[in-house]
Design an enzyme around this catalytic site. Structure first.
Site, PDB file in Angstrom:
ATOM      1  N   GLU A 101       0.833  -1.199   0.000  1.00  0.00           N
ATOM      2  CA  GLU A 101       0.000   0.000   0.000  1.00  0.00           C
ATOM      3  C   GLU A 101       0.867   1.248   0.000  1.00  0.00           C
ATOM      4  O   GLU A 101       1.941   1.269   0.608  1.00  0.00           O
ATOM      5  CB  GLU A 101      -0.906  -0.006   1.243  1.00  0.00           C
ATOM      6  CG  GLU A 101      -1.941   1.089   1.283  1.00  0.00           C
ATOM      7  CD  GLU A 101      -2.962   0.828   2.403  1.00  0.00           C
ATOM      8  OE1 GLU A 101      -3.479  -0.317   2.491  1.00  0.00           O
ATOM      9  OE2 GLU A 101      -3.205   1.755   3.192  1.00  0.00           O
ATOM     10  N   ASP A 103       0.190   5.345   0.698  1.00  0.00           N
ATOM     11  CA  ASP A 103      -0.882   6.158   1.279  1.00  0.00           C
ATOM     12  C   ASP A 103      -0.640   7.660   1.236  1.00  0.00           C
ATOM     13  O   ASP A 103       0.426   8.137   1.644  1.00  0.00           O
ATOM     14  CB  ASP A 103      -1.042   5.834   2.775  1.00  0.00           C
ATOM     15  CG  ASP A 103      -1.682   4.498   3.034  1.00  0.00           C
ATOM     16  OD1 ASP A 103      -2.257   3.932   2.102  1.00  0.00           O
ATOM     17  OD2 ASP A 103      -1.600   4.022   4.180  1.00  0.00           O
ATOM     18  N   GLU A 105      -3.116  10.343   3.226  1.00  0.00           N
ATOM     19  CA  GLU A 105      -4.327  10.542   4.014  1.00  0.00           C
ATOM     20  C   GLU A 105      -4.325  11.974   4.530  1.00  0.00           C
ATOM     21  O   GLU A 105      -3.296  12.463   5.019  1.00  0.00           O
ATOM     22  CB  GLU A 105      -4.402   9.565   5.188  1.00  0.00           C
ATOM     23  CG  GLU A 105      -4.720   8.147   4.779  1.00  0.00           C
ATOM     24  CD  GLU A 105      -4.975   7.253   5.977  1.00  0.00           C
ATOM     25  OE1 GLU A 105      -6.110   6.763   6.112  1.00  0.00           O
ATOM     26  OE2 GLU A 105      -4.050   7.045   6.775  1.00  0.00           O
TER      27      GLU A 105
END
Length: 285
Positions: A101, A103, A105
């Site tokens: 993953e 990311d 955010e």
């Protein structure tokens, strides 16, 4: 003669508009809205997507394609006003217990306080590689471009073309690197007031709902992708210079500026969290 010239001009303009449409892509073609019961919607003939959050539910979407390396851009405008307790997630992820993953955010805040941009990299289901930043602009006032450049050498996180973080391939030093699992793009707007704003001390104010984040100008022209797990991942053979891109000296200077002035957390300097020694990659940047 004048009519012919006008007709040619109109045809040229139409051709340019078609090209622009191809370049920016359509959310209808590129993404599926996956949850939210009507709270995520596509507008402007496929050029704008919005996710909303209210007390009942948030919303989200995912890409139709899977990617194994690529340079992927998305323009995002975040929740305005008092966004405390909300998280706008934008990331690439594979599936399974040992997922990879990458990311972005965005952790909301009370009016007047800065958003926190939270980044992380997972390999084989293991993350714990957080770096957090304030931004040098108001991300709710306009759209800004958030880019993941992921190739066999490194993962580069960029904001408006400025690199903020690099995660290098350190397999030679025993550090796992995401290179085998194709990932889809996901995004969602959701409630996380148990941890998102000031460690969960500031709760969401539902009188401001519905909250909304907007997306446009998605670009995955430079990528290796597939539309089905039954296909091989294929690359655009005409534009694959990104496949071996690393930061040049000017970009390294830009990243130093961001990290010196705007980084608020770096796992590679958190000795309390890693009393037995910092992760291996922290010593091989």
């Amino acid at each position: 003669m004048a009519a012919s010239a006008t007709k040619q001009s109109l045809l040229l303009l139409a051709s340019l508009l078609v090209l622009i449409g191809i370049t920016t892509g359509s959310f209808y073609d590129s993404f599926d809205i996956t949850w939210g019961a009507g709270r995520a919607n596509i507008f402007e003939s496929g050029q704008l997507l919005t996710c909303t959050l209210d007390k009942i539910s948030g919303s989200g979407f995912q890409s139709k394609k899977e990617y194994l390396f690529g340079k992927i851009d998305m323009k995002i405008k975040l929740v305005a006003g008092n966004s405390a307790g909300t998280v706008t997630a934008y990331y690439l992820s594979s599936k399974g217990e040992k997922w990879d993953e990458i990311d972005f955010e965005f952790l909301g805040n009370v009016t007047g306080q800065p958003y926190v941009l939270h980044t992380n990299v997972f390999t084989g289901g293991k993350g714990d590689r957080e770096m957090q930043f304030y931004l040098w602009f108001d991300p709710t006032a306009d759209f800004h471009t958030y880019t993941v450049l992921w190739n066999p050498l490194n993962i580069i996180f960029l904001v408006d073309g400025i690199p903020i973080r690099v995660f290098k391939n350190n397999e030679a030093n025993g550090v796992a690197y995401p290179k085998n699992q194709p990932m889809k793009i996901y995004s969602s707007l959701w409630e996380a007031d148990d941890w998102a704003t000031q460690g969960g001390r500031v709760k969401i104010d539902w009188t401001n709902a519905p909250f909304s984040a907007s997306y446009k100008s998605f670009n995955d022209v430079d990528c290796c992708s597939r539309t089905s797990i039954w296909n091989w991942v294929t690359c655009n053979a005409n534009s694959n210079s990104w496949m071996w891109t690393t930061l040049n000296s000017n970009q390294l200077g830009q990243m130093k500026w961001v990290q010196d002035d705007f980084m608020i957390y770096n796992y590679c300097t958190d000795f309390k969290r890693f009393p037995q020694g910092l992760p291996t990659e922290c010593n091989h940047n």
